[in-house]
Design an enzyme around this catalytic site. Structure first.
Site, PDB file in Angstrom:
ATOM      1  N   LYS A 164       0.836  -1.194   0.000  1.00 39.17           N
ATOM      2  CA  LYS A 164       0.000   0.000   0.000  1.00 39.17           C
ATOM      3  C   LYS A 164       0.876   1.251   0.000  1.00 39.17           C
ATOM      4  O   LYS A 164       1.019   1.938   1.017  1.00 39.17           O
ATOM      5  CB  LYS A 164      -0.953  -0.018   1.200  1.00 39.17           C
TER       6      LYS A 164
HETATM    7  N1  PMP Z   1      -6.779  -3.515  -3.809  1.00 43.73           N
HETATM    8  C1  PMP Z   1      -6.482  -2.220  -3.617  1.00 43.73           C
HETATM    9  C2  PMP Z   1      -5.779  -1.466  -4.681  1.00 43.73           C
HETATM   10  C3  PMP Z   1      -6.841  -1.585  -2.414  1.00 43.73           C
HETATM   11  O1  PMP Z   1      -6.535  -0.299  -2.204  1.00 43.73           O
HETATM   12  C4  PMP Z   1      -7.541  -2.325  -1.432  1.00 43.73           C
HETATM   13  C5  PMP Z   1      -7.964  -1.653  -0.159  1.00 43.73           C
HETATM   14  N2  PMP Z   1      -6.954  -1.668   0.794  1.00 43.73           N
HETATM   15  C6  PMP Z   1      -7.813  -3.681  -1.678  1.00 43.73           C
HETATM   16  C7  PMP Z   1      -7.416  -4.241  -2.877  1.00 43.73           C
HETATM   17  C8  PMP Z   1      -8.435  -4.526  -0.626  1.00 43.73           C
HETATM   18  O2  PMP Z   1      -7.473  -4.759   0.378  1.00 43.73           O
HETATM   19  P1  PMP Z   1      -7.849  -4.968   1.897  1.00 43.73           P
HETATM   20  O3  PMP Z   1      -8.805  -6.104   1.923  1.00 43.73           O
HETATM   21  O4  PMP Z   1      -6.590  -5.286   2.563  1.00 43.73           O
HETATM   22  O5  PMP Z   1      -8.478  -3.700   2.342  1.00 43.73           O
END
Ligand code: PMP
Length: 320
Positions: A164
């Site tokens: 992220k």
């Molecule tokens: N893909 C992206 C690009 C995201 O920003 C997110 C949100 N964090 C997700 C997938 C889903 O990830 P998570 O389940 O860890 O929130």
């Protein structure tokens, strides 16, 4: 809480809880800091019967936070345990009694200068954590239209999507704007191989022939916490789970499609490029998964107690 419901009293900054208004940096620190900055998005869910706030998969989120820091060559000055204590302590101090979004953010110290752009040694990081009310839309029949974006998902050798990094979000932002301009709710990005990757801020799953199918971890997707949770709970529900590359036209003829993620939670998709998915309504597999997911994140389904961290909301009120 202050009178402004979206602005809590405190935030956490490098080991200290400080009043919201006092958390300022010099404007020149902004310039290049976000290029390498990394973050987490975490949901804490309010359970009315227990009068308790439960943080969903705090362990997984913080482990990913540390992985993101490592990949961006930041020094991991805080352990998973220290960050856990920081987040639960902050949620108590801000006396949240509703669904809350938790946002840990790390950026290289002194990152405001281009000459600090790269470094042979892992750089010290500054870490802030904020918490703000954010209502869940689980079980709200929040049905969405989606389109295949003309933008390609970033790839591991360009900007690794598995972490992220704030800069990665330029890619999803371009796709989201395009989708909105063209009259769709959400974009779906294909990877450099032309296979389905993910949404702008969410992973994607589809149901075909009774199986739940999602792209693999090397299809240019974030290492999503929600995706991993849904893969586990689908198995518990007796739904066969398959990770494999997905063609875009498979989405058009799928029985069900949904996005999943911390903010997206479970977001059912009823059309892709105006092809109607299934009966154009919430499907049975999505419904079952959403109900189970809802009960888990609010700490109601005690079989999954290890997936949620109780904050000790009652203690927060009596402590003051
Ligand atoms: N893909 C992206 C690009 C995201 O920003 C997110 C949100 N964090 C997700 C997938 C889903 O990830 P998570 O389940 O860890 O929130």
């Amino acid at each position: 809480m202050t009178s402004n419901a979206t602005q809590p009293r405190f935030l956490w900054w490098d080991g200290e809880m400080i009043p919201w208004q006092e958390a300022t940096v010099h404007v020149t620190q902004m310039h290049w800091s976000a290029v390498s900055a990394i973050f987490e998005g975490i949901m804490a869910y309010w359970n009315d019967e227990e009068e308790e706030l439960f943080v969903f998969r705090l362990d997984g989120h913080l482990q990913r936070f540390l992985r993101s820091q490592k990949l961006m060559r930041m020094r991991p000055d805080y352990t998973e345990q220290q960050l856990t204590d920081a987040i639960t302590g902050l949620l108590r101090a801000n006396e949240h009694r509703s669904d809350t979004y938790v946002f840990p953010y790390a950026y290289p110290a002194g990152g405001g200068r281009y000459r600090n752009f790269s470094s042979a040694e892992p750089r010290p990081a500054q870490i802030t954590i904020t918490t703000q009310p954010s209502a869940s839309h689980l079980l709200a029949r929040d049905l969405k239209s989606a389109c295949i974006s003309s933008w390609t998902r970033i790839s591991d050798n360009v900007m690794p999507p598995r972490i992220k990094n704030i800069a990665n979000y330029r890619n999803g932002q371009l796709a989201s704007s395009e989708a909105t301009i063209n009259g769709y709710d959400m974009p779906i990005l294909l990877n450099t191989a032309g296979k389905v990757a993910e949404g702008a801020g969410a992973c994607i799953m589809m149901v075909r022939e009774g199986k739940l199918v999602t792209p693999t971890g090397t299809d240019s997707i974030l290492e999503s916490i929600t995706r991993a949770a849904i893969m586990a709970l689908a198995k518990d529900l007796g739904v066969e789970m398959v990770e494999r590359p997905i063609d875009r036209t498979e989405l058009y003829i799928a029985d069900e499609v949904f996005f999943c993620g911390t903010a997206a939670e479970i977001t059912p998709v009823t059309s892709v490029d105006r092809y109607v998915i299934g009966a154009g309504d919430l499907g049975p597999v999505t419904t079952a998964i959403e109900q189970r997911f809802h009960d888990i994140v609010r700490g109601k389904d005690k079989r999954y107690a290890s997936w949620v961290t109780p904050v000790g909301a009652a203690r927060a009120v009596s402590a003051d």
